[in-house]
Motif scaffolding. Structure first.
Motif, PDB file in Angstrom:
ATOM      1  N   ALA A 157      11.480  -2.660   4.210  1.00 30.96           N
ATOM      2  CA  ALA A 157      10.536  -1.680   3.674  1.00 30.96           C
ATOM      3  C   ALA A 157       9.233  -1.688   4.471  1.00 30.96           C
ATOM      4  N   ILE A 183       6.786  -4.294  -3.495  1.00 28.80           N
ATOM      5  CA  ILE A 183       7.215  -3.164  -2.665  1.00 28.80           C
ATOM      6  C   ILE A 183       6.490  -1.888  -3.067  1.00 28.80           C
ATOM      7  N   GLU A 184       6.365  -1.643  -4.343  1.00 24.72           N
ATOM      8  CA  GLU A 184       5.663  -0.441  -4.801  1.00 24.72           C
ATOM      9  C   GLU A 184       4.198  -0.464  -4.380  1.00 24.72           C
ATOM     10  N   GLN A 185       3.562  -1.606  -4.483  1.00 20.52           N
ATOM     11  CA  GLN A 185       2.159  -1.712  -4.094  1.00 20.52           C
ATOM     12  C   GLN A 185       1.980  -1.490  -2.590  1.00 20.52           C
ATOM     13  N   ASP A 230       9.920  -5.973  -6.916  1.00 24.64           N
ATOM     14  CA  ASP A 230       9.768  -4.536  -7.160  1.00 24.64           C
ATOM     15  C   ASP A 230       8.296  -4.134  -7.163  1.00 24.64           C
ATOM     16  N   GLU A 231       7.452  -4.940  -7.797  1.00 21.57           N
ATOM     17  CA  GLU A 231       6.026  -4.609  -7.849  1.00 21.57           C
ATOM     18  C   GLU A 231       5.389  -4.707  -6.470  1.00 21.57           C
ATOM     19  N   SER A 277      -0.461  -8.050   2.196  1.00 23.30           N
ATOM     20  CA  SER A 277       0.328  -8.012   0.963  1.00 23.30           C
ATOM     21  C   SER A 277       0.078  -9.194   0.037  1.00 23.30           C
ATOM     22  N   LYS A 292       3.958   0.286  -0.656  1.00 21.14           N
ATOM     23  CA  LYS A 292       4.213   1.705  -0.396  1.00 21.14           C
ATOM     24  C   LYS A 292       2.978   2.547  -0.648  1.00 21.14           C
ATOM     25  N   HIS A 293       2.255   2.241  -1.710  1.00 22.85           N
ATOM     26  CA  HIS A 293       1.130   3.090  -2.113  1.00 22.85           C
ATOM     27  C   HIS A 293      -0.228   2.595  -1.628  1.00 22.85           C
ATOM     28  N   ASN A 294      -0.348   1.287  -1.434  1.00 25.89           N
ATOM     29  CA  ASN A 294      -1.669   0.742  -1.121  1.00 25.89           C
ATOM     30  C   ASN A 294      -1.690  -0.201   0.079  1.00 25.89           C
TER      31      ASN A 294
END
Length: 224
Positions: A118, A78-80, A75-76, A16, A82-84
């Motif tokens: 998460a 966690i989104e990254q 927020d960014e 991450s 989740k997807h990558n």
């Protein structure tokens, strides 16, 4: 004798750190600052509120934006993830190996509890980790040892009987200040940082953790 293994999360369990670096650059720019990806290494391993404070001071931003800056970064990230996001090499195998032993396993991270939850849910790792400690709830974050001392306390193990796995200098400083055995797995490109010289063991990835050296240290058998 080592009785517990305590993992850091970002850069040790999940890949991450690149997401954190880009999120810092993007968030700081959103609030009127300008930093480079290379500069973001300055705040690696810090608690998110300390990250925000660092860049607010560095860029002369309005201190009132601190919470919004924290939220934007988190927020960014966690989104990254989740997807990558991907587990780092050797992580799952190491956790599965430790699960066959009597050793206790915990997590001590500078990341907020929301991100810890998460990551562990996304990669189905809760079954391997008995306690999770976030520095967000503590007075002091890494490089102060408080998060590691709290993790040892929750595990019911003396800090001197714990082994900590870290990827950042700030994290390694925290583990060593807690008088734990320190294993460092530096992020690619950071291997030659002389500050990692305080580590007891240094690996290029956790694939090297499952080794005769660590097996002997932990007094456990290697996987068949």
């Amino acid at each position: 004798m080592i009785k517990a293994i305590i993992f850091d999360m970002d850069g040790v369990i999940v890949d991450s750190e690149p997401f954190w670096r880009q999120a810092k650059v993007n968030a700081v720019a959103r609030f009127g600052g300008n930093i480079t990806l290379q500069q973001t290494y300055q705040s690696t391993g810090l608690r998110i509120d300390e990250i925000a404070q660092h860049w607010i001071r560095h860029c002369g931003l309005d201190p009132a934006c601190q919470q919004a800056l924290c939220d934007t970064i988190l927020d960014e990230v966690i989104e990254q993830i989740k997807h990558n996001g991907k587990l780092l090499p050797g992580v799952l195998e190491s956790l599965q190996w430790l699960a066959t032993t009597e050793l206790k396993v915990g997590l001590a991270s500078s990341s907020p509890s929301r991100l810890i939850a998460a990551v562990l849910d996304i990669f189905d790792l809760n079954q391997y980790i008995s306690i999770k400690v976030s520095a967000e709830h503590l007075l002091l974050g890494k490089p102060h040892p408080q998060v590691y001392l709290e993790a040892a306390n929750q595990l019911g193990i003396a800090a001197q009987q714990c082994l900590a796995i870290e990827d950042s200098v700030n994290g390694l400083l925290a583990a060593k200040a807690a008088r734990m055995v320190g294993v460092c797995v530096p992020e690619p490109g950071q291997e030659n940082n002389p500050s990692f010289g305080i580590a007891d063991y240094k690996f290029t990835s956790l694939e090297e953790f499952i080794s005769p050296t660590i097996s002997k240290l932990l007094r456990i058998k290697l996987p068949a």
